[in-house]
Design a protein around this motif. Structure first.
Motif, PDB file in Angstrom:
ATOM      1  N   ARG A  81     -76.601 -83.313 -79.345  1.00  0.00           N
ATOM      2  CA  ARG A  81     -76.109 -82.135 -80.083  1.00  0.00           C
ATOM      3  C   ARG A  81     -76.020 -80.882 -79.212  1.00  0.00           C
ATOM      4  NH1 ARG A  81     -73.458 -84.905 -83.266  1.00  0.00           N
ATOM      5  NH2 ARG A  81     -73.043 -83.171 -84.635  1.00  0.00           N
ATOM      6  N   SER A  82     -76.765 -80.812 -78.131  1.00  0.00           N
ATOM      7  CA  SER A  82     -76.683 -79.629 -77.271  1.00  0.00           C
ATOM      8  C   SER A  82     -75.495 -79.695 -76.314  1.00  0.00           C
ATOM      9  CB  SER A  82     -77.982 -79.453 -76.472  1.00  0.00           C
ATOM     10  OG  SER A  82     -78.141 -80.520 -75.553  1.00  0.00           O
ATOM     11  N   LEU A 113     -72.875 -77.482 -82.830  1.00  0.00           N
ATOM     12  CA  LEU A 113     -71.952 -78.609 -82.921  1.00  0.00           C
ATOM     13  C   LEU A 113     -72.035 -79.196 -84.320  1.00  0.00           C
ATOM     14  CD1 LEU A 113     -70.016 -80.594 -81.508  1.00  0.00           C
ATOM     15  CD2 LEU A 113     -72.029 -81.944 -80.881  1.00  0.00           C
ATOM     16  N   LYS A 114     -70.913 -79.198 -85.018  1.00  0.00           N
ATOM     17  CA  LYS A 114     -70.862 -79.787 -86.360  1.00  0.00           C
ATOM     18  C   LYS A 114     -70.560 -81.276 -86.259  1.00  0.00           C
ATOM     19  CE  LYS A 114     -68.405 -79.507 -90.753  1.00  0.00           C
ATOM     20  NZ  LYS A 114     -67.298 -78.846 -91.467  1.00  0.00           N
ATOM     21  N   GLN A 115     -69.536 -81.619 -85.470  1.00  0.00           N
ATOM     22  CA  GLN A 115     -69.208 -83.023 -85.281  1.00  0.00           C
ATOM     23  C   GLN A 115     -68.406 -83.228 -84.011  1.00  0.00           C
ATOM     24  OE1 GLN A 115     -66.729 -84.734 -88.369  1.00  0.00           O
ATOM     25  NE2 GLN A 115     -65.706 -82.807 -88.742  1.00  0.00           N
ATOM     26  N   VAL A 116     -68.451 -84.463 -83.526  1.00  0.00           N
ATOM     27  CA  VAL A 116     -67.690 -84.882 -82.359  1.00  0.00           C
ATOM     28  C   VAL A 116     -67.040 -86.197 -82.740  1.00  0.00           C
ATOM     29  CG1 VAL A 116     -69.692 -86.025 -81.304  1.00  0.00           C
ATOM     30  CG2 VAL A 116     -67.816 -85.304 -79.863  1.00  0.00           C
ATOM     31  N   GLY A 117     -65.805 -86.413 -82.242  1.00  0.00           N
ATOM     32  CA  GLY A 117     -65.117 -87.624 -82.666  1.00  0.00           C
ATOM     33  C   GLY A 117     -64.080 -88.118 -81.690  1.00  0.00           C
ATOM     34  N   ASN A 166     -67.145 -76.997 -84.188  1.00  0.00           N
ATOM     35  CA  ASN A 166     -68.394 -76.237 -84.328  1.00  0.00           C
ATOM     36  C   ASN A 166     -68.618 -75.841 -85.787  1.00  0.00           C
ATOM     37  OD1 ASN A 166     -66.763 -73.980 -84.773  1.00  0.00           O
ATOM     38  ND2 ASN A 166     -67.321 -72.947 -82.876  1.00  0.00           N
ATOM     39  N   ASP A 167     -69.731 -75.166 -86.029  1.00  0.00           N
ATOM     40  CA  ASP A 167     -70.108 -74.783 -87.389  1.00  0.00           C
ATOM     41  C   ASP A 167     -69.205 -73.709 -87.987  1.00  0.00           C
ATOM     42  OD1 ASP A 167     -71.090 -72.887 -85.613  1.00  0.00           O
ATOM     43  OD2 ASP A 167     -73.081 -72.791 -86.507  1.00  0.00           O
ATOM     44  N   GLU A 210     -64.086 -74.280 -85.736  1.00  0.00           N
ATOM     45  CA  GLU A 210     -63.204 -74.318 -84.569  1.00  0.00           C
ATOM     46  C   GLU A 210     -63.250 -75.712 -83.960  1.00  0.00           C
ATOM     47  OE1 GLU A 210     -63.611 -69.973 -82.601  1.00  0.00           O
ATOM     48  OE2 GLU A 210     -65.462 -71.154 -82.668  1.00  0.00           O
ATOM     49  N   VAL A 211     -62.104 -76.166 -83.454  1.00  0.00           N
ATOM     50  CA  VAL A 211     -61.999 -77.495 -82.857  1.00  0.00           C
ATOM     51  C   VAL A 211     -61.451 -77.359 -81.450  1.00  0.00           C
ATOM     52  CG1 VAL A 211     -60.845 -79.756 -83.016  1.00  0.00           C
ATOM     53  CG2 VAL A 211     -61.629 -78.604 -85.105  1.00  0.00           C
ATOM     54  N   CYS A 212     -62.001 -78.124 -80.528  1.00  0.00           N
ATOM     55  CA  CYS A 212     -61.419 -78.200 -79.189  1.00  0.00           C
ATOM     56  C   CYS A 212     -61.330 -79.657 -78.768  1.00  0.00           C
ATOM     57  CB  CYS A 212     -62.208 -77.380 -78.163  1.00  0.00           C
ATOM     58  SG  CYS A 212     -63.686 -78.162 -77.512  1.00  0.00           S
ATOM     59  N   VAL A 213     -60.334 -79.931 -77.946  1.00  0.00           N
ATOM     60  CA  VAL A 213     -60.106 -81.267 -77.403  1.00  0.00           C
ATOM     61  C   VAL A 213     -60.646 -81.284 -75.986  1.00  0.00           C
ATOM     62  CG1 VAL A 213     -58.340 -82.947 -76.727  1.00  0.00           C
ATOM     63  CG2 VAL A 213     -58.060 -81.602 -78.838  1.00  0.00           C
ATOM     64  N   TRP A 214     -61.498 -82.279 -75.690  1.00  0.00           N
ATOM     65  CA  TRP A 214     -62.078 -82.375 -74.352  1.00  0.00           C
ATOM     66  C   TRP A 214     -61.800 -83.723 -73.686  1.00  0.00           C
ATOM     67  CZ3 TRP A 214     -65.702 -86.197 -74.025  1.00  0.00           C
ATOM     68  CH2 TRP A 214     -66.347 -86.574 -75.204  1.00  0.00           C
ATOM     69  N   GLY A 215     -60.991 -84.554 -74.355  1.00  0.00           N
ATOM     70  CA  GLY A 215     -60.642 -85.840 -73.769  1.00  0.00           C
ATOM     71  C   GLY A 215     -59.431 -86.443 -74.439  1.00  0.00           C
ATOM     72  N   THR A 216     -58.837 -87.424 -73.759  1.00  0.00           N
ATOM     73  CA  THR A 216     -57.677 -88.143 -74.288  1.00  0.00           C
ATOM     74  C   THR A 216     -57.904 -89.637 -74.087  1.00  0.00           C
ATOM     75  OG1 THR A 216     -56.237 -86.317 -73.617  1.00  0.00           O
ATOM     76  CG2 THR A 216     -55.168 -88.408 -74.127  1.00  0.00           C
TER      77      THR A 216
END
Length: 155
Positions: free
Chosen positions: A36-37, A45-49, A62-63, A66-72
């Motif tokens: 979570r850190s 961090l609310k969720q990762v997927g 995040n809580d 807001e959403v960000c993309v860090w991979g494809t």
């Protein structure tokens, strides 16, 4: 066990589950085991997927929503192989849309007692200046080795 070469980090874990379950927990269940850190956006961090298809996103929310993309997603071959471009650069900030990525490949191999999960994070030098910091972080105790321990405990 984790080994580090110049531009490659390798680590693995064995889990007492069939490859189908191991693959599902790693991908669809990422939010259950992800540290979570480890997040890029401010706040909690609310969720990762993972979007389950080639070209899909690896993302966090995040809580504040807001959403960000860090991979494809590069390879989606359940229950054998999952690979993605790691777009997080040496500054550890939200990557820009045109970010160059290294590659993370996770393979799931049946064993007599379950599944061997091998993770290879390679092409780290694709991140340019400062890429060694990424290598050292993902190879370190708080990187992929810790992530795979959390994953194995979740499986």
């Amino acid at each position: 066990m984790t080994t580090t070469e110049l531009t490659v980090v390798r680590t693995s874990v064995e889990v007492a589950a069939p490859p189908e379950h191991a693959f599902t927990v790693f991908t669809a269940g990422m939010n259950r085991w992800w540290e979570r850190s480890h997040h890029l956006l401010p706040g909690e961090l609310k969720q990762v997927g993972v979007d389950p298809h080639v070209g899909g996103r690896l993302w966090e929310e995040n809580d504040a929503g807001e959403v960000c993309v860090w991979g494809t997603v590069l390879t989606w071959d359940p229950p054998r192989t999952f690979a993605f471009a790691w777009l997080i650069g040496p500054d550890w900030n939200v990557p820009p849309p045109d970010a160059t990525g290294s590659r993370v490949t996770v393979t799931f191999t049946p064993t007599e007692t379950g599944t061997r999960v091998d993770l290879v994070h390679d092409q780290l030098d694709a991140h340019g200046s400062g890429w060694e910091g990424i290598r050292d972080a993902v190879a370190g105790e708080g990187g992929w080795p810790a992530g795979l321990r959390l994953y194995a405990a979740t499986v």
